[in-house]
Design an enzyme around this catalytic site. Structure first.
Site, mmCIF file in Angstrom:
data_model
loop_
_atom_site.group_PDB
_atom_site.id
_atom_site.type_symbol
_atom_site.label_atom_id
_atom_site.label_comp_id
_atom_site.label_asym_id
_atom_site.label_seq_id
_atom_site.Cartn_x
_atom_site.Cartn_y
_atom_site.Cartn_z
ATOM 1 C CD GLN A 1 -13.344 7.389 8.913
ATOM 2 O OE1 GLN A 1 -13.670 6.288 9.331
ATOM 3 N NE2 GLN A 1 -14.058 8.045 8.017
ATOM 4 C CB CYS B 1 13.480 -2.524 22.919
ATOM 5 S SG CYS B 1 11.941 -3.181 22.229
ATOM 6 C CB ALA C 1 -14.152 13.974 -2.832
ATOM 7 N NE ARG D 1 -3.510 -0.020 2.716
ATOM 8 C CZ ARG D 1 -4.038 0.142 3.925
ATOM 9 N NH1 ARG D 1 -4.001 -0.853 4.805
ATOM 10 N NH2 ARG D 1 -4.613 1.274 4.263
ATOM 11 C CG HIS E 1 -8.767 5.033 11.588
ATOM 12 N ND1 HIS E 1 -9.738 4.764 10.647
ATOM 13 C CD2 HIS E 1 -9.391 5.075 12.790
ATOM 14 C CE1 HIS E 1 -10.916 4.654 11.265
ATOM 15 N NE2 HIS E 1 -10.736 4.848 12.557
#
Ligand code: BJW
Ligand code: ZN
Length: 238
Positions: free
Chosen positions: A98, A148, A227, A67, A116
């Site tokens: 989001q 760590c 949009a 992605r 998110h």
């Protein structure tokens, strides 16, 4: 309808824009649900849960790296740019998203609350507190080990995990005169509850979406369309 919404926006002291995957669709980032949605090829419970990551960290990381590679090669679109311009041209416009793609920031939006998380941030899964940001222009990440001894994970919010920024988001929508909800199916909680919270406090709810959603019957105005066309038109009208 667009003129009516534009007049609400002009009159409002505070406008909040809440975006979902649909705003990035026209940039070429696949949405989650519906036609061409990411969940069609991958079941969410397979990949977007802490359990999946514990079981198969390599598979989950492969999905995120895939992605990232897609997102890195696309550009913010006219929808992202219209929001950024609103924020620059008038006071009191804030952005909640989001989306984890970082395209709002690349379009010039400031202080977007990424509810998110972000695919570009990485943090220690063992909880040592380590966190870092990768760049879309950098080489693909090859190290998944934390200093760590724990493993690194994408700094996103998986199912069953809390949203660190939800209280800040609630505070923003409670002060909004207009809440413009763009490109979200409005089925994933707690974000899906924000429009009703805003409406109870007197905000007008405007939906911008190509399809009917869970929000449509709640909205005070519905602007049907992509949009990247609707938001620039609304910006010129307001
Ligand atoms: C266009 C367009 C164009 C297309 N123009 N429009 C049962 C009932 C109620 C709730 C629950 C339940 N069981 C479990 C829950 C809780 C769960 C939940 O809501 N599940 C439901 C799905 C049932 N929620 C959670 O688990 C959340 N955490 C939580 O509740 O914690 C509680 C807790 C408290 C305290 C301590 C511990 C725990 C976390 C949810 C996290 C969601 N994460 C994801 C993945 C992020 C990382 C990643 O990207 O990999 O977030 S899931 C995925 O969905 C992603 C998205 O942000 C999110 C929303 O999707 P979005 O943006 O709406 O996209 P789509 O694809 O659904 O819709 C696209 C829309 O665009 C469509 O409407 C199109 O029409 C439109 N569109 N092109 C305009 N050009
Ligand atoms: Zn660590």
């Amino acid at each position: 309808m667009i003129d009516r919404v534009a007049s609400w926006m002009r009159a409002a002291e505070r406008v909040v824009v809440l975006t979902g995957a649909g705003i990035s669709a026209e940039s070429g980032v696949p949405v989650f649900r519906g036609a061409g949605g990411l969940w069609r090829q991958f079941r969410p419970e397979q990949l977007a849960t802490p359990e999946a990551f514990r079981r198969q960290p390599e598979l989950v990381w492969a999905w995120y790296l895939w992605r990232r590679a897609r997102i890195a090669e696309v550009q913010p679109n006219a929808g992202h740019l219209a929001i950024a311009r609103w924020q620059q041209q008038r006071a009191g416009v804030s952005l909640l998203t989001q989306n984890v793609d970082g395209l709002h920031a690349r379009a010039g939006s400031v202080q977007a609350i990424e509810l998110h998380g972000s695919v570009w941030r990485v943090r220690c899964a063992a909880g040592c507190g380590f966190s870092t940001q990768d760049e879309p222009t950098g080489a693909p990440r090859t190290s998944f080990a934390c200093a760590c001894g724990g493993g690194l994970r994408p700094d996103v919010v998986w199912f069953g995990e809390p949203l660190d920024a939800i209280d800040a988001a609630i505070a923003r929508v409670e002060e909004a005169g207009v809440l413009v909800v763009v490109g979200t199916s409005a089925v994933v909680y707690p974000v899906a509850a924000l429009p009703r919270i805003a409406q109870r406090r007197g905000a007008r709810i405007v939906e911008v979406n190509v399809e009917e959603t869970a929000l449509t019957t709640v909205a005070d105005a519905v602007l049907r369309g992509p949009a990247a066309e609707v938001l620039p038109a609304l910006a010129s009208a307001s």
